[in-house]
Design a protein around this motif. Structure first.
Motif, PDB file in Angstrom:
ATOM      1  N   ILE A  15      11.581   1.926 -31.875  1.00 44.22           N
ATOM      2  CA  ILE A  15      12.412   2.699 -30.721  1.00 44.22           C
ATOM      3  C   ILE A  15      13.319   1.587 -29.937  1.00 44.22           C
ATOM      4  N   PRO A  16      14.463   1.568 -29.792  1.00 44.02           N
ATOM      5  CA  PRO A  16      15.174   0.661 -28.955  1.00 44.02           C
ATOM      6  C   PRO A  16      14.632   0.526 -27.637  1.00 44.02           C
ATOM      7  N   LEU A  17      14.328  -0.737 -26.681  1.00 45.48           N
ATOM      8  CA  LEU A  17      13.620  -1.000 -25.696  1.00 45.48           C
ATOM      9  C   LEU A  17      14.469  -2.044 -24.703  1.00 45.48           C
ATOM     10  N   LEU A  18      14.870  -1.337 -23.602  1.00 45.93           N
ATOM     11  CA  LEU A  18      15.462  -2.298 -22.466  1.00 45.93           C
ATOM     12  C   LEU A  18      14.585  -2.516 -21.492  1.00 45.93           C
ATOM     13  N   LEU A  19      14.392  -3.889 -21.331  1.00 46.91           N
ATOM     14  CA  LEU A  19      13.277  -4.332 -19.993  1.00 46.91           C
ATOM     15  C   LEU A  19      14.368  -4.753 -18.702  1.00 46.91           C
ATOM     16  N   TYR A  20      13.958  -4.226 -17.790  1.00 46.88           N
ATOM     17  CA  TYR A  20      14.654  -4.689 -16.433  1.00 46.88           C
ATOM     18  C   TYR A  20      13.501  -5.506 -15.643  1.00 46.88           C
ATOM     19  N   ALA A  21      14.245  -6.378 -14.859  1.00 53.83           N
ATOM     20  CA  ALA A  21      13.175  -6.957 -13.899  1.00 53.83           C
ATOM     21  C   ALA A  21      12.837  -6.095 -12.683  1.00 53.83           C
ATOM     22  N   ASN A  22      13.232  -5.051 -12.688  1.00 53.36           N
ATOM     23  CA  ASN A  22      13.089  -4.260 -11.389  1.00 53.36           C
ATOM     24  C   ASN A  22      11.896  -3.266 -11.645  1.00 53.36           C
ATOM     25  N   ASN A  23      10.748  -3.900 -12.596  1.00 50.79           N
ATOM     26  CA  ASN A  23       9.380  -3.234 -12.855  1.00 50.79           C
ATOM     27  C   ASN A  23       9.468  -2.066 -13.467  1.00 50.79           C
ATOM     28  N   PHE A  24      10.197  -1.827 -14.314  1.00 51.49           N
ATOM     29  CA  PHE A  24      10.206  -0.574 -15.531  1.00 51.49           C
ATOM     30  C   PHE A  24      10.838  -0.913 -16.673  1.00 51.49           C
ATOM     31  N   PHE A  25      10.393  -0.378 -17.790  1.00 51.42           N
ATOM     32  CA  PHE A  25      11.010  -0.447 -19.067  1.00 51.42           C
ATOM     33  C   PHE A  25      11.949   0.852 -19.034  1.00 51.42           C
ATOM     34  N   THR A  26      12.931   0.649 -19.828  1.00 50.12           N
ATOM     35  CA  THR A  26      14.144   1.735 -19.900  1.00 50.12           C
ATOM     36  C   THR A  26      14.070   1.924 -21.527  1.00 50.12           C
ATOM     37  N   ILE A  27      13.513   3.106 -21.891  1.00 52.30           N
ATOM     38  CA  ILE A  27      13.590   3.352 -23.409  1.00 52.30           C
ATOM     39  C   ILE A  27      14.660   4.399 -23.633  1.00 52.30           C
ATOM     40  N   ASN A  28      15.818   3.973 -24.511  1.00 50.57           N
ATOM     41  CA  ASN A  28      16.678   4.962 -25.131  1.00 50.57           C
ATOM     42  C   ASN A  28      16.271   5.315 -26.403  1.00 50.57           C
ATOM     43  N   ALA A  29      15.591   6.393 -26.530  1.00 51.61           N
ATOM     44  CA  ALA A  29      14.992   6.808 -27.752  1.00 51.61           C
ATOM     45  C   ALA A  29      15.853   7.801 -28.508  1.00 51.61           C
ATOM     46  N   ASN A  30      16.298   7.766 -29.690  1.00 50.28           N
ATOM     47  CA  ASN A  30      16.640   8.774 -30.742  1.00 50.28           C
ATOM     48  C   ASN A  30      15.756   9.702 -31.271  1.00 50.28           C
ATOM     49  N   GLN A  31      14.441   9.323 -30.985  1.00 47.22           N
ATOM     50  CA  GLN A  31      13.608  10.313 -31.594  1.00 47.22           C
ATOM     51  C   GLN A  31      12.217  10.190 -30.524  1.00 47.22           C
ATOM     52  N   VAL A  32      11.261  11.225 -30.937  1.00 42.65           N
ATOM     53  CA  VAL A  32      10.058  11.009 -30.026  1.00 42.65           C
ATOM     54  C   VAL A  32       9.133  10.124 -30.480  1.00 42.65           C
ATOM     55  N   GLY A  33       8.347   9.685 -29.769  1.00 41.27           N
ATOM     56  CA  GLY A  33       7.161   8.606 -30.026  1.00 41.27           C
ATOM     57  C   GLY A  33       6.390   8.508 -28.690  1.00 41.27           C
ATOM     58  N   ASN A  34       5.756   7.407 -28.710  1.00 41.29           N
ATOM     59  CA  ASN A  34       4.859   6.906 -27.419  1.00 41.29           C
ATOM     60  C   ASN A  34       4.985   5.376 -27.201  1.00 41.29           C
TER      61      ASN A  34
END
Length: 86
Positions: A15-34
């Motif tokens: 699942i592609p993962l985008l990490l930001y320095a402002n205290n959260f991960f942003t995950i742009n998922a093309n399918q469900v997961g965990n």
């Protein structure tokens, strides 16, 4: 290894993962997961289901330390990486 604060876009994961320095991960998922976050001792400190689309995972309350991020997609494929949170 990932060292924050910075912004990273990680490809090659289930699942592609985008990490930001402002205290959260942003995950742009093309399918469900965990996502599961484990501390350095292997204790689960976060579990969150991921839906298709944009998902924000708040890690603001985590103390500094080493964590392991485990991503699993709906097909059971997994990716794991180390996160150093400072």
């Amino acid at each position: 290894d990932l060292y924050l604060p910075r912004a990273y876009f990680l490809v090659g994961l289930v699942i592609p993962l985008l990490l930001y320095a402002n205290n959260f991960f942003t995950i742009n998922a093309n399918q469900v997961g965990n996502i599961i976050l484990l501390d350095a001792f292997g204790k689960q400190v976060l579990f969150q289901a991921i839906s298709s689309g944009i998902n924000n995972i708040n890690i603001q309350l985590l103390p500094d330390g080493i964590y392991f991020v485990k991503l699993t997609n709906q097909d059971g494929q997994q990716s794991m990486m180390k996160l150093i949170w400072e």
